[in-house]
Motif scaffolding. Sequence first.
Motif, PDB file in Angstrom:
ATOM      1  N   ALA A  10      -2.373  10.810   3.521  1.00 24.69           N
ATOM      2  CA  ALA A  10      -3.234  10.078   4.455  1.00 24.69           C
ATOM      3  C   ALA A  10      -3.161   8.573   4.184  1.00 24.69           C
ATOM      4  CB  ALA A  10      -4.670  10.567   4.334  1.00 24.69           C
ATOM      5  N   LEU A  11      -3.089   8.198   2.920  1.00 21.47           N
ATOM      6  CA  LEU A  11      -2.951   6.787   2.561  1.00 21.47           C
ATOM      7  C   LEU A  11      -1.614   6.223   3.055  1.00 21.47           C
ATOM      8  CD1 LEU A  11      -4.555   4.621   1.072  1.00 21.47           C
ATOM      9  CD2 LEU A  11      -3.339   5.266  -1.009  1.00 21.47           C
ATOM     10  N   LEU A  12      -0.578   7.029   2.993  1.00 18.99           N
ATOM     11  CA  LEU A  12       0.721   6.615   3.533  1.00 18.99           C
ATOM     12  C   LEU A  12       0.670   6.433   5.044  1.00 18.99           C
ATOM     13  CD1 LEU A  12       3.325   8.655   1.485  1.00 18.99           C
ATOM     14  CD2 LEU A  12       3.211   6.189   1.724  1.00 18.99           C
ATOM     15  N   VAL A  13      -0.045   7.308   5.720  1.00 13.63           N
ATOM     16  CA  VAL A  13      -0.184   7.181   7.176  1.00 13.63           C
ATOM     17  C   VAL A  13      -0.909   5.883   7.515  1.00 13.63           C
ATOM     18  CG1 VAL A  13      -1.313   8.178   9.205  1.00 13.63           C
ATOM     19  CG2 VAL A  13      -0.036   9.648   7.645  1.00 13.63           C
ATOM     20  N   VAL A  14      -1.967   5.561   6.777  1.00 13.91           N
ATOM     21  CA  VAL A  14      -2.688   4.300   6.988  1.00 13.91           C
ATOM     22  C   VAL A  14      -1.757   3.119   6.729  1.00 13.91           C
ATOM     23  CG1 VAL A  14      -4.554   2.845   6.102  1.00 13.91           C
ATOM     24  CG2 VAL A  14      -4.954   5.269   6.523  1.00 13.91           C
ATOM     25  N   ALA A  15      -0.966   3.191   5.666  1.00 13.67           N
ATOM     26  CA  ALA A  15      -0.026   2.115   5.348  1.00 13.67           C
ATOM     27  C   ALA A  15       0.987   1.938   6.476  1.00 13.67           C
ATOM     28  CB  ALA A  15       0.683   2.410   4.033  1.00 13.67           C
ATOM     29  N   MET A  16       1.486   3.030   7.032  1.00 17.73           N
ATOM     30  CA  MET A  16       2.456   2.938   8.126  1.00 17.73           C
ATOM     31  C   MET A  16       1.812   2.328   9.370  1.00 17.73           C
ATOM     32  SD  MET A  16       5.334   3.816   7.065  1.00 17.73           S
ATOM     33  CE  MET A  16       5.194   3.640   5.312  1.00 17.73           C
ATOM     34  N   LEU A  17       0.557   2.659   9.645  1.00 24.56           N
ATOM     35  CA  LEU A  17      -0.140   2.067  10.788  1.00 24.56           C
ATOM     36  C   LEU A  17      -0.337   0.565  10.590  1.00 24.56           C
ATOM     37  CD1 LEU A  17      -2.796   4.817  11.583  1.00 24.56           C
ATOM     38  CD2 LEU A  17      -0.735   4.251  12.896  1.00 24.56           C
ATOM     39  N   LEU A  25       0.827  -1.202   0.000  1.00 22.60           N
ATOM     40  CA  LEU A  25       0.000   0.000   0.000  1.00 22.60           C
ATOM     41  C   LEU A  25       0.867   1.259   0.000  1.00 22.60           C
ATOM     42  CD1 LEU A  25      -2.875   1.185   0.160  1.00 22.60           C
ATOM     43  CD2 LEU A  25      -2.670   1.048   2.649  1.00 22.60           C
ATOM     44  N   ALA A  26       1.924   1.255   0.789  1.00 26.67           N
ATOM     45  CA  ALA A  26       2.816   2.411   0.831  1.00 26.67           C
ATOM     46  C   ALA A  26       3.525   2.614  -0.509  1.00 26.67           C
ATOM     47  CB  ALA A  26       3.847   2.239   1.952  1.00 26.67           C
ATOM     48  N   LEU A  27       4.029   1.529  -1.078  1.00 28.99           N
ATOM     49  CA  LEU A  27       4.691   1.644  -2.379  1.00 28.99           C
ATOM     50  C   LEU A  27       3.716   2.129  -3.451  1.00 28.99           C
ATOM     51  CD1 LEU A  27       6.923  -1.554  -2.379  1.00 28.99           C
ATOM     52  CD2 LEU A  27       7.669   0.831  -2.156  1.00 28.99           C
ATOM     53  N   GLY A  28       2.506   1.605  -3.428  1.00 29.47           N
ATOM     54  CA  GLY A  28       1.497   2.037  -4.394  1.00 29.47           C
ATOM     55  C   GLY A  28       1.137   3.504  -4.229  1.00 29.47           C
ATOM     56  N   ALA A  29       1.016   3.965  -2.988  1.00 30.58           N
ATOM     57  CA  ALA A  29       0.676   5.364  -2.746  1.00 30.58           C
ATOM     58  C   ALA A  29       1.800   6.289  -3.212  1.00 30.58           C
ATOM     59  CB  ALA A  29       0.389   5.583  -1.265  1.00 30.58           C
ATOM     60  N   VAL A  30       3.043   5.924  -2.926  1.00 33.02           N
ATOM     61  CA  VAL A  30       4.170   6.753  -3.357  1.00 33.02           C
ATOM     62  C   VAL A  30       4.267   6.768  -4.880  1.00 33.02           C
ATOM     63  CG1 VAL A  30       6.695   6.928  -3.350  1.00 33.02           C
ATOM     64  CG2 VAL A  30       5.474   6.518  -1.218  1.00 33.02           C
ATOM     65  N   TRP A  31       4.111   5.608  -5.505  1.00 31.03           N
ATOM     66  CA  TRP A  31       4.175   5.550  -6.965  1.00 31.03           C
ATOM     67  C   TRP A  31       3.046   6.370  -7.589  1.00 31.03           C
ATOM     68  CZ3 TRP A  31       0.653   3.646 -10.524  1.00 31.03           C
ATOM     69  CH2 TRP A  31       1.114   3.634 -11.847  1.00 31.03           C
ATOM     70  N   PHE A  32       1.843   6.250  -7.046  1.00 29.30           N
ATOM     71  CA  PHE A  32       0.700   6.981  -7.583  1.00 29.30           C
ATOM     72  C   PHE A  32       0.882   8.492  -7.400  1.00 29.30           C
ATOM     73  CE2 PHE A  32      -3.923   8.072  -7.629  1.00 29.30           C
ATOM     74  CZ  PHE A  32      -4.171   7.611  -8.918  1.00 29.30           C
TER      75      PHE A  32
END
Length: 144
Positions: free
Chosen positions: A58-65, A23-30
């Motif tokens: 916010a998606l990155l924060v969710v991914a980190m959690l 999810l984090a990789l996808g959010a950063v790529w997007f």
Amino acid sequence: MSKPTVVKLFVGSAVAFVAGVLLALGAVWFAYANGAFVLSGPDVTGIQPTAFAWSTVALLVVAMLVIIGGLVGGLVSWIGALLNTAQVDDKTWFIVLLVLGLMSFGIVAMIAYVIGGPDGAQRKASRIAAITAATSTVVMNPPN
């Protein structure tokens, strides 16, 4: 904690960790693909102040959690495996899990435990049942 519980917790934690990383990789790529980052040459110097950029943050924060939850679950499963193997008469599994976990190779030890480790809770229950059966036999049939 029984071995099936430890295995379920470990596998669930591993799935959560991998899902969080993806999810984090996808959010950063997007975010990068849609120009959310302010670039100065090859360096990221900021984030565009748009709703899209903040939603990816916010998606990155969710991914980190989710990643942190997976790591905490993995730690709890390791502690459960230690407590489980401490009940076994042979302490080899306990020592291997403890030493590898403290040396930051706990994932290797946990995978080995999931594949072939003993269930100390099951053995303890069978020992208690055997002692109870032996005691009841002596009480019901006293020696003459």
